[in-house]
Write a protein that holds these residues in place. Structure first.
Motif, short mmCIF file in Angstrom:
data_model
loop_
_atom_site.label_atom_id
_atom_site.label_comp_id
_atom_site.label_asym_id
_atom_site.label_seq_id
_atom_site.Cartn_x
_atom_site.Cartn_y
_atom_site.Cartn_z
N LEU A 75 0.83 -1.21 0.00
CA LEU A 75 0.00 0.00 0.00
C LEU A 75 0.86 1.26 0.00
CD1 LEU A 75 -2.67 -1.17 2.60
CD2 LEU A 75 -3.19 -0.45 0.26
N VAL A 76 1.90 1.26 0.83
CA VAL A 76 2.79 2.43 0.91
C VAL A 76 3.52 2.65 -0.41
CG1 VAL A 76 4.80 3.42 2.07
CG2 VAL A 76 3.06 2.22 3.41
N ALA A 77 3.96 1.55 -1.03
CA ALA A 77 4.72 1.65 -2.28
C ALA A 77 3.83 1.94 -3.48
CB ALA A 77 5.50 0.37 -2.51
N GLY A 78 2.50 1.86 -3.32
CA GLY A 78 1.59 2.14 -4.41
C GLY A 78 1.27 0.93 -5.28
N ALA A 79 1.76 -0.26 -4.89
CA ALA A 79 1.49 -1.47 -5.66
C ALA A 79 0.08 -2.01 -5.39
CB ALA A 79 2.52 -2.54 -5.33
N THR A 118 7.31 12.16 0.85
CA THR A 118 8.72 12.37 0.54
C THR A 118 9.16 11.30 -0.46
OG1 THR A 118 10.91 12.70 1.52
CG2 THR A 118 9.61 10.89 2.38
N ALA A 119 10.34 11.47 -1.03
CA ALA A 119 10.88 10.44 -1.92
C ALA A 119 11.20 9.19 -1.10
CB ALA A 119 12.15 10.96 -2.60
N PHE A 120 11.04 8.02 -1.73
CA PHE A 120 11.30 6.78 -1.01
C PHE A 120 11.82 5.72 -1.98
CE2 PHE A 120 7.07 6.07 -2.69
CZ PHE A 120 7.05 4.72 -3.01
N SER A 121 12.40 4.67 -1.41
CA SER A 121 12.78 3.48 -2.16
C SER A 121 12.35 2.27 -1.36
CB SER A 121 14.29 3.42 -2.41
OG SER A 121 14.70 4.40 -3.33
N MET A 122 11.97 1.20 -2.08
CA MET A 122 11.56 -0.03 -1.41
C MET A 122 12.43 -1.18 -1.90
SD MET A 122 7.86 -1.91 -1.18
CE MET A 122 7.70 -3.60 -0.58
N LEU A 123 12.95 -1.94 -0.95
CA LEU A 123 13.70 -3.15 -1.26
C LEU A 123 12.91 -4.34 -0.73
CD1 LEU A 123 17.41 -2.18 -0.43
CD2 LEU A 123 16.29 -2.26 -2.65
N ASP A 124 12.32 -5.11 -1.65
CA ASP A 124 11.62 -6.32 -1.23
C ASP A 124 12.63 -7.46 -1.16
OD1 ASP A 124 12.14 -7.03 -3.87
OD2 ASP A 124 10.13 -6.54 -4.55
N GLN A 125 12.13 -8.67 -0.83
CA GLN A 125 13.04 -9.80 -0.64
C GLN A 125 13.79 -10.17 -1.92
OE1 GLN A 125 11.53 -13.16 1.68
NE2 GLN A 125 9.89 -11.88 2.46
N LYS A 126 13.20 -9.88 -3.09
CA LYS A 126 13.85 -10.19 -4.36
C LYS A 126 14.65 -9.00 -4.91
CE LYS A 126 10.28 -13.53 -5.69
NZ LYS A 126 9.23 -13.88 -6.69
N VAL A 127 14.63 -7.88 -4.20
CA VAL A 127 15.30 -6.64 -4.64
C VAL A 127 14.93 -6.37 -6.10
CG1 VAL A 127 17.46 -5.34 -4.58
CG2 VAL A 127 17.19 -7.29 -3.08
N GLY A 130 21.55 -3.75 -3.70
CA GLY A 130 20.38 -2.87 -3.66
C GLY A 130 20.59 -1.70 -2.72
N LEU A 131 21.15 -1.97 -1.54
CA LEU A 131 21.43 -0.89 -0.59
C LEU A 131 22.45 0.08 -1.16
CD1 LEU A 131 21.55 -2.85 2.78
CD2 LEU A 131 19.88 -1.12 2.13
N PRO A 140 20.78 9.29 -0.88
CA PRO A 140 19.77 8.41 -0.26
C PRO A 140 18.42 9.08 -0.16
CG PRO A 140 21.80 8.50 1.04
CD PRO A 140 21.89 9.58 0.02
N PRO A 141 17.33 8.33 -0.40
CA PRO A 141 15.99 8.89 -0.23
C PRO A 141 15.70 9.09 1.25
CG PRO A 141 15.83 6.54 -0.62
CD PRO A 141 17.28 6.90 -0.79
N PRO A 142 14.82 10.01 1.61
CA PRO A 142 14.51 10.23 3.03
C PRO A 142 13.75 9.08 3.68
CG PRO A 142 14.01 12.18 1.72
CD PRO A 142 14.26 11.06 0.75
N LEU A 143 13.13 8.19 2.86
CA LEU A 143 12.37 7.06 3.40
C LEU A 143 12.80 5.79 2.69
CD1 LEU A 143 10.05 5.73 5.03
CD2 LEU A 143 8.48 6.46 3.20
N LEU A 144 13.15 4.78 3.49
CA LEU A 144 13.54 3.48 2.95
C LEU A 144 12.61 2.41 3.53
CD1 LEU A 144 15.63 1.89 1.26
CD2 LEU A 144 17.01 1.67 3.32
#
Length: 531
Positions: free
Chosen positions: A382-386, A398-407, A462-463, A471-475
């Motif tokens: 939901l947060v990532a918009g998926a 704010t700008a963000f990036s998401m790293l899931d288990q599969k990156v 990924g990191l 770096p984005p303000p939200l990870l």
């Protein structure tokens, strides 16, 4: 005879010819042993050698006692039940016929009237409440792991062989497995990256490319020993480098003295008065002395370089990742995320999340917790918009990036370097290489194709791509430690500790959460309001 497992002069190579073990000698007694090492070093292969799933190319594996094996991934047939996993289907059928008054006299004589109680007791030890007739297909992956472990305990083997037993378990499941191992009084070999679980063992065996090393005591004791080894290696390196400098200084002084003597001799000879035969002898002695000094200096220099190389090699193996990241500039008072009255899910009329509201302010570090199926990954989607909410609003401010288990942020067909340049178009080549080097991707390592990376390397890449330049303000992270070896987890922790932005993390790994400095917890209850 006491139960034991012995590997003697064991060698084994992967199908691609890469040698994992060469003349390996290792023994296990009736104690709980944690098996640790980097991804790909051969931990699961060693369990397969012990269980007999594969045979050594040379050497012997001797097992004295019975084995109970829990593998990482168990394929189940649609009709298979918990009773099938325990191997008691026929015995339970006899009990059912006896209860219905349909059993023969022979069946009544062989009936195990305590069977169901013993099954329930074994399941209870792993925190699972499931009748024997429950199909395995309806259980979650974590529940199947618990059922499989309970089935092993039920048979009371002399040795448990466990491959990542707490993977995919929620907090309650992890605690049940840790409690089980803590109370286990027979032998066990446990491949795990779960540091809480490893703190309940009696010994640690570390596998490296050089072989196996046994450390008495649990994980915490092992880490203390490794820290001492690192300090000793650093001391050895300092002393070796000092010796190299001294050898170079002495060699230079010897050369200068010899040059001075030769110069003096030439001046005396130029004045005359020394017979030709003596001049020849003086020249020969000078050349002999000079050659001898050069050979001695070369030998001492080679010895000092060898000592320094050996000490430096140990530090490269033991030294944890330490990184410095650019600041995000995130103000402490800024709201970065607002969830207001959100309800959502995947099936109509069956919400996974109901009426959820919370704000995330400034560089907070929030851990999203809850049982398997409670909606943690749904919240991140939901947060990532998926995923869209059925009701309420999700506002990321704010700008963000998401790293899931599969990156999945990274393109698997491209190199780490190319992914970095794509994600950070403002960064030049020097900035790119410097950022990747901070995450241990130096020189040609940065040119590796993402699809060829191990799980630990993938998350680290990924990191590096997300945090290395701007770096984005939200990870946002979803179970970042699953399937990573402990060295990789330590590398990820070091990177996140250096990050000054906001973190929203789903993880059941309490040690990891403490290490990255979680400041607040959001517990999801699954279809109910969060606490």
């Amino acid at each position: 005879m006491p139960a034991s497992i012995t590997l003697s002069q064991v060698s084994w190579s992967a199908p691609d010819g890469r040698s994992l073990f060469s003349n390996l000698d290792l023994s296990f007694g009736a104690e709980r042993t944690g098996l640790v090492g980097r991804n790909g070093v051969g931990k699961t292969t060693l369990l397969k050698l012990v269980s007999g799933d594969i045979q050594p190319h040379s050497g012997t594996v001797s097992v004295g006692g019975s084995l109970g094996v829990l593998r990482q991934n168990v394929q189940v047939a649609p009709e298979e039940t918990v009773a099938d996993l325990f191997g008691v289907t026929d015995a339970l059928a006899i009990l059912r016929r006896a209860e219905a008054g349909e059993a023969t006299s022979d069946e009544l004589a062989s009936a195990d009237w305590m069977l169901e109680a013993r099954i329930a007791a074994a399941l209870n030890r792993t925190g699972l409440d499931a009748p024997p007739e429950t199909p395995l297909a309806v259980l979650s992956g974590g529940q199947r792991t618990r059922a499989g472990l309970a089935a092993l305990v039920f048979t009371e083997p002399d040795f448990l062989l466990l491959d990542e037993p707490t993977n995919n378990l929620d907090r309650e499941g992890r605690e049940a497995v840790i409690a089980l191992i803590s109370g286990w009084r027979a032998g066990a070999i446990i491949v795990s990256h779960d540091r809480e679980l490893l703190d309940s063992v009696d010994a640690i065996v570390e596998l490296t490319s050089l072989g196996a090393t046994r450390y008495g005591g649990n994980w915490s004791h092992y880490r203390e020993r490794k820290a001492l080894e690192l300090a000793a290696a650093q001391h050895d390196l300092t002393e070796a480098e000092k010796r190299m400098a001294e050898v170079a200084k002495k060699a230079q002084a010897t050369v200068e003295r010899q040059a001075h003597r030769d110069s003096t001799g030439r001046k005396v000879a130029a004045k005359g008065g020394i017979p030709r035969i003596m001049l020849g002898g003086m020249k020969e002695r000078s050349e002999t002395t000079g050659g001898g000094n050069a050979r001695l200096a070369d030998r001492r220099r080679a010895e000092a370089m060898e000592e320094a190389t050996a000490a430096r090699g140990k530090i490269e193996i033991l030294q944890p990742l330490s990184v410095t990241l650019p600041p995000t500039g995130l103000p402490a008072s800024k709201i970065v995320l607002r969830i207001d009255g959100v309800t959502s899910g995947y099936q109509p009329d069956d919400p996974v999340i109901r009426d959820l509201s919370f704000d995330m302010t400034g560089p907070e570090r929030i851990a999203v917790t809850g049982r398997n199926g409670s909606g943690k990954t749904t919240l991140l989607a939901l947060v990532a918009g998926a995923l869209k909410p059925w009701a309420g609003t999700v506002s990321v401010m704010t700008a963000f990036s998401m790293l899931d288990q599969k990156v999945s942020l990274l393109d698997p067909s491209a190199s780490i370097r190319d992914n970095f340049r794509w994600i950070n178009p403002q960064a030049d080549e020097n900035t790119c290489r410097a950022a990747l080097a901070r995450f241990m991707f130096r020189a040609d390592a940065a040119l590796q194709t993402v699809s060829t990376l191990s799980g630990g390397q993938l998350l680290r890449a990924g990191l590096a791509c997300v945090l290395g330049s701007a770096p984005p303000p939200l990870l946002i992270l979803d179970e970042p430690t699953n399937h990573l070896d402990i060295d990789s987890i330590a590398a990820v922790e070091a990177g996140l500790r250096a990050y000054d932005g906001a973190l929203l993390v789903v993880s059941h790994d309490e040690t990891f959460l403490r290490s990255i400095g979680i400041t607040r917890r959001l517990e999801l209850l699954g279809g109910e309001r969060a606490g």
